[in-house]
Structures are given as C-alpha cells and as structure tokens.
Design an enzyme around this catalytic site. Structure first.
Site, PDB file in Angstrom:
ATOM      1  N   LEU A 152     -22.432 -32.892 -49.850  1.00 22.41           N
ATOM      2  CA  LEU A 152     -22.790 -31.824 -50.280  1.00 22.41           C
ATOM      3  C   LEU A 152     -21.818 -30.927 -51.019  1.00 22.41           C
ATOM      4  CD1 LEU A 152     -25.188 -30.493 -47.586  1.00 22.41           C
ATOM      5  CD2 LEU A 152     -25.926 -32.061 -49.310  1.00 22.41           C
TER       6      LEU A 152
ATOM      7  N   PHE B 217     -19.312 -31.117 -53.661  1.00 23.34           N
ATOM      8  CA  PHE B 217     -18.503 -31.597 -54.824  1.00 23.34           C
ATOM      9  C   PHE B 217     -17.226 -31.054 -54.934  1.00 23.34           C
ATOM     10  CE2 PHE B 217     -18.064 -31.396 -59.618  1.00 23.34           C
ATOM     11  CZ  PHE B 217     -17.649 -32.628 -59.594  1.00 23.34           C
ATOM     12  N   GLY B 218     -16.154 -31.656 -55.066  1.00 19.72           N
ATOM     13  CA  GLY B 218     -14.783 -30.996 -55.180  1.00 19.72           C
ATOM     14  C   GLY B 218     -14.077 -31.101 -53.800  1.00 19.72           C
TER      15      GLY B 218
ATOM     16  N   ALA C 284     -13.202 -35.300 -48.849  1.00 18.56           N
ATOM     17  CA  ALA C 284     -13.670 -36.016 -47.528  1.00 18.56           C
ATOM     18  C   ALA C 284     -15.180 -36.014 -47.488  1.00 18.56           C
ATOM     19  CB  ALA C 284     -13.192 -35.350 -46.244  1.00 18.56           C
TER      20      ALA C 284
ATOM     21  N   HIS D 267     -25.835 -25.362 -49.646  1.00 16.48           N
ATOM     22  CA  HIS D 267     -25.948 -25.601 -48.227  1.00 16.48           C
ATOM     23  C   HIS D 267     -25.288 -24.534 -47.554  1.00 16.48           C
ATOM     24  CE1 HIS D 267     -21.995 -27.615 -48.804  1.00 16.48           C
ATOM     25  NE2 HIS D 267     -21.939 -27.675 -47.658  1.00 16.48           N
ATOM     26  N   ARG D 268     -24.468 -23.917 -48.102  1.00 16.60           N
ATOM     27  CA  ARG D 268     -23.483 -22.816 -47.504  1.00 16.60           C
ATOM     28  C   ARG D 268     -23.716 -21.435 -47.916  1.00 16.60           C
ATOM     29  NH1 ARG D 268     -17.616 -24.190 -45.687  1.00 16.60           N
ATOM     30  NH2 ARG D 268     -18.549 -22.734 -44.245  1.00 16.60           N
TER      31      ARG D 268
ATOM     32  N   GLU E 115     -15.213 -17.188 -50.547  1.00 12.91           N
ATOM     33  CA  GLU E 115     -15.197 -18.084 -49.880  1.00 12.91           C
ATOM     34  C   GLU E 115     -14.376 -17.588 -48.409  1.00 12.91           C
ATOM     35  OE1 GLU E 115     -16.240 -21.841 -50.007  1.00 12.91           O
ATOM     36  OE2 GLU E 115     -17.335 -20.900 -51.599  1.00 12.91           O
TER      37      GLU E 115
ATOM     38  N   HIS F  77     -10.068 -25.219 -51.425  1.00 15.17           N
ATOM     39  CA  HIS F  77      -9.724 -24.005 -50.775  1.00 15.17           C
ATOM     40  C   HIS F  77      -8.124 -23.757 -50.934  1.00 15.17           C
ATOM     41  CE1 HIS F  77     -13.931 -23.800 -48.445  1.00 15.17           C
ATOM     42  NE2 HIS F  77     -13.688 -23.014 -49.516  1.00 15.17           N
TER      43      HIS F  77
ATOM     44  N   CYS G 121      -9.597 -24.565 -40.919  1.00 16.26           N
ATOM     45  CA  CYS G 121     -11.086 -24.480 -41.425  1.00 16.26           C
ATOM     46  C   CYS G 121     -11.872 -24.044 -40.264  1.00 16.26           C
ATOM     47  CB  CYS G 121     -11.486 -25.639 -42.297  1.00 16.26           C
ATOM     48  SG  CYS G 121     -10.727 -26.624 -43.374  1.00 16.26           S
TER      49      CYS G 121
END
Ligand code: SUG
Length: 445
Positions: A21, A23-24, A27, A137-138, A174, A250, A371
């Site tokens: 989900l 993009f960027g 992983a 999704h976030r 973020e 990030h 994270c």
C-alpha cells in the site's frame, strides 16, 4: 528536572498483512501480496519490548487499532451487515479492503509528534496525532491514535493531546518519524529538529520526482506552534529529495538522534553543512555541543542503508553515559553495513554497543526498530501520572504472549481478508486486550 525516555512500541495487530500500500516504501512494494504471520510479528515486537525493558530502558506500548475499519468501508458505499460489507469490498476492491485491514498503526513513530514538558511554553508534554494523509490505509489512524493517547495521558495538568492537523496535502504530517529532539539530557530544554520533504507554498523549492514527500514544512511549523515551542530552539531542515526517490520515505530511514548525538548519512539532508550549522547554533542555546556521527556514501551507499535499515535504529542512552544502537538483524546481512558497524563500536564514538533483533515481519513492510516506537521523555511526576497498564513488565509480557497465542493466526494470505471470521477474531482479541491493559472504552466498536 530529570526525565527518562520511554519508548512506546506499537503492539502488532492481529491483521498484520502485506498489501503493497505504500508507494515510495521499497519493502512494502516488494512484498506485496505475500503471506504474513501476524502471530510471529507480534511476538517479535514483544520480544524487543521485553529485552529493552529488562535492560532498564523505559518501555511501554501503544495498542493496535480496531480493524477492519468498517467506518471507512461504509463511508465509501459498502452497505449491509458486517459480513456483507466485507464480501462486497472483497469483490469490488480488494485493495481498499486491505487498506481497511492494515495493521500499520504498529509503526508508532508515525502516531504523533511529541514535545516534552521541558520544551513547551506551558510546561506540559504535548502530542499531536499525525494525519498520515499521504496514504489511504494510514489516513484514518489519527482518530484512534488521539483516543489512545488521551486514554494513556489523560491528566491535563501534565499532558496535552492535540487532534491531527487538517487532512489536506499542505499539512501532510507523518509524526515523530520526521522529528528528532537533541539535548544535553532528556530533562533539560532541547532543540526540536523537524525534517520535511517539501514545501506546499514554494513551488521553487526542490522536491522529489519519483516518490512522494510525505511531510511538509507547513505541517512541521503547525505542530511546533501547537506545542508552544520556542523559535530559537526549533530547527527546520529539508530532507534531500534525491534520497526520497531512493526509498527514504521518512527521515528516520536515514538519520537518528539522541541526546547530543546525530547519527546520519551524508546524503540525508538537502544542505548538510547548513543543517549542521543550524543545529550547532540552536544547541549552543541549551548548553549542548552537537556530536555528529556521519556515515559516508563510500562506506555505506544509500541503497544499503535502505536495505538494512541501519538508520532506522534506536539510539539509547545507557547509565554509563555511552549509547547502544538497537538495530534490525538485516544490518548484519548487508556487508557494507556490517563492516561499518564493527568499526563504529570499536572506534571510540558515543556508540559502544549493538543490540540486534529479528523484526523481519515488520521489516517486510518497511518498519524497523525506530518505526516501531514513539519516544516520550517524562519526568518522574509525569511518568507516575500516565496510565500504568501499558508499561512493559515481565508480567505484562507473559500475559500478552498468552493473549497473542490465543487470538492470532500464524498465516494470513491476501484472500483471508474476505473471511468474516477474521473480523470477529480481531474484535474478540481487542476486547480482551482493553481489559488486560486496564483501558475500558479504548475501542469505539
Ligand atoms: O508508512 N508501511 C509503513 C511503514 C512505516 C515505517 N515507519 C517509519 N519509518 N517511521 C509506511 O509506509 C506498508 C503497509 C502495506 O503495504 O501493507 C506500510 O504502511
């Protein structure tokens, strides 16, 4: 005033899955639609929390969020009973169903930005829930993040929890993944460094070309205002747009700071010398000297930093004044990084210990040790005023392991998200969790 840093790790939720989900985020994209193991993911996270708590580091947790997000699904036209909503979403848009099921709140570095009481004008600890509006999704996490933070930090004498900034691209936020606090020690006033990827109202400012810059300067400035930070102790630094285009979605994928140390890659910032200069000048105002630990491209190329998550590490102050670097196991598997780390701990820098963990389930979605945690520096009075049921102890660890063993699946395929039984299992697990943590009403089922 003395203060201690607590790391609030995200407890991985029962619907942890790989849906590609983000993009960027390299992983996330590489592991799209592979099977996940929510049970193992949660146990890996709990093992990290337990190990760091047993070493004497302040350790607590933030609970997973309610999934699937039925409100999202209903708001976009999927109607009927829960089972009907799931069936229709699975048929018409499996990717949106995956968004509603994402366990991404486990990466609590993105839950909020936190300013300790030593930095804020009103002497309270401030939190601003991050709107995360770059990804569907976030983008709804902030509602439950603010709710959980208010349940844990409810004493308004000590704490202020702000709602997320307006959810529009100009205010893309973020949270702590793009925020670092540098200081002499956790209890004294520090310098808050905000790293942004783009500026909404300056079309001439450099910006990435391939991948999105999720954080704007305008959002960082708004958070600093809400927290009542002093201008002289607040620094805004532009991330290097070229590294965003190489998968550094990030800033915490390319730099990490603790106390007066900044561990960073030479390509992290758009203007490295200017960034260090700003930090040095601001730190002089709080009687601290910047201690930069720079990693050169010649030693570790950006691609290796992204593959290993070298910088998505936790830099923790130890009682002896030295620091430990908490790294994912992948750092030992990327040759340039392993060689660099051997030299680092032997080389007389502030970092003299490596603590590594197997966090592969989270790493496969682009989430390393840093994270997975939200840092909150608290005085003794503040630590006593927060809800105690989320503080990691041996007893809580064992209770949560038993809870995971009872409720979590050990394999989740993309197609399983359509199974109405999964939603019931998640609901039952979270209901029990709110009782374990002593937070009735945590979920607004
Ligand atoms: O926002 N991955 C997260 C990873 C967040 C990492 N956090 C920090 N760097 N602080 C993200 O990209 C992937 C979900 C999926 O593809 O299923 C995801 O959301």
């Amino acid at each position: 005033m003395s203060a201690r840093e607590f790391n609030f790790d995200g407890l991985v939720g029962p619907s942890h899955n790989y849906a590609g989900l983000s993009f960027g985020n390299v992983a996330s994209f590489s592991n799209v639609k592979s099977a996940s193991n929510p049970k193992l993911a949660a146990l890996q996270g709990l093992a990290k929390m337990r190990a760091l708590a047993s070493r004497g580091f302040g350790q607590a947790l933030l609970p997973p969020q309610d999934r699937p997000n039925f409100r999202l699904l209903r708001s976009i036209g999927f109607t009927g009973t829960d089972a009907e909503v799931l069936a229709k979403a699975a048929k018409e848009s499996p990717v949106i169903l995956a968004c509603a099921y994402s366990a991404s709140p486990m990466w609590t570095a993105n839950a909020a930005t936190v300013s300790p009481s030593a930095d804020s004008a009103d002497g309270r600890t401030h939190f601003t829930a991050a709107n995360l509006n770059n990804k569907l999704h976030r983008a709804f996490e902030h509602e439950q993040s603010a709710r959980a933070l208010r349940a844990i930090f409810k004493d308004e004498k000590h704490f202020a929890v702000h709602d997320a900034l307006p959810g529009t691209p100009a205010f893309g936020d973020e949270g702590a993944a793009n925020h670092t606090r540098l200081c002499k020690d956790h209890g004294s006033s520090g310098v808050e460094m905000f790293v942004y990827g783009r500026t909404e109202f300056d079309a001439s400012a450099p910006a990435p070309k391939k991948y999105p810059a999720r954080q704007t300067l305008e959002a960082s400035q708004a958070v600093a205002r809400l927290h009542g930070l002093s201008a002289g102790r607040t620094v805004y630094i532009q991330q290097n747009p070229d590294v965003i285009d190489q998968g550094v979605f990030h800033n915490d994928v390319i730099a990490v700071g603790n106390a007066n140390a900044l561990f960073y890659h030479e390509q992290a910032f758009a203007d490295e010398a200017g960034a260090l200069d700003q930090l040095r000048r601001a730190l002089a105002g709080v009687d601290a000297d910047l201690s930069p630990i720079r990693v050169d491209t010649a030693r570790v190329p950006v691609a290796d930093a992204v593959a290993s998550y070298l910088f998505n590490s936790q830099l923790l102050s130890k009682a002896d004044g030295k620091m430990a670097l908490v790294i994912p196991q992948e750092c030992q598997e990327v040759a340039s990084v392993a060689a660099y780390l051997d030299g680092l701990v032997a080389g007389g820098s502030a970092i003299d210990e490596l603590i590594h963990f197997d966090l592969r389930q989270s790493m496969r979605n682009g989430g390393g040790p840093a994270c997975l945690r939200l840092r909150v520096a608290l005085t003794d009075a503040e630590a006593a005023a927060m809800h105690q049921g989320v503080v990691m102890t041996e007893a809580l660890y064992h209770t949560l392991v038993a809870w995971v063993e009872k409720h979590y699946r050990d394999r989740l395929d993309p197609a399983d998200l359509a199974d109405p039984q999964l939603a019931i299992e998640v609901h039952n697990a979270l209901e029990e969790l709110s009782r374990i943590l002593g937070l009735p009403g945590l979920y607004d089922f």
